[in-house]
Design a protein around this motif. Sequence first.
Motif, short mmCIF file in Angstrom:
data_model
loop_
_atom_site.label_atom_id
_atom_site.label_comp_id
_atom_site.label_asym_id
_atom_site.label_seq_id
_atom_site.Cartn_x
_atom_site.Cartn_y
_atom_site.Cartn_z
N LEU A 39 0.84 -1.19 0.00
CA LEU A 39 0.00 0.00 0.00
C LEU A 39 0.88 1.24 0.00
CD1 LEU A 39 -2.30 -1.00 2.99
CD2 LEU A 39 -2.83 -1.27 0.57
N THR A 43 -2.28 5.82 2.17
CA THR A 43 -3.43 4.95 2.45
C THR A 43 -3.39 4.48 3.90
OG1 THR A 43 -3.60 4.23 0.15
CG2 THR A 43 -4.58 2.79 1.82
N PRO A 55 -11.87 0.41 5.07
CA PRO A 55 -11.00 -0.10 4.01
C PRO A 55 -11.48 -1.45 3.50
CG PRO A 55 -9.94 -0.34 6.13
CD PRO A 55 -11.21 0.42 6.36
N THR A 59 -7.25 -5.05 1.84
CA THR A 59 -6.35 -4.05 2.43
C THR A 59 -6.10 -4.39 3.89
OG1 THR A 59 -7.12 -2.35 0.90
CG2 THR A 59 -6.05 -1.60 2.93
#
Length: 83
Positions: A39, A43, A55, A59
């Motif tokens: 990521l 983020t 999210p 993720t």
Amino acid sequence: MVRTPLTPEERERGERLGALLREARGARSMVEVAAGAGLSAETLRKIETGRAPTPAFFTVAALAEALGLSLDDVLRRCAAVPA
């Protein structure tokens, strides 16, 4: 596309997730952990600060793996607190 507003419970769950991730990250940098999860640091920053309180599952799974957390533990620690 218009997003529906988050419920107070969703915002609180996002805050719990952010706190868990910050705690698990410890002294490691955001850049290090984000790179390990595939990521961007931005983020991760948004998730940790609650600006991205919902999210995607993948993720969260990637972050959990990068931080050595089980998904069961993430669920248990971020689930709604009974009133």
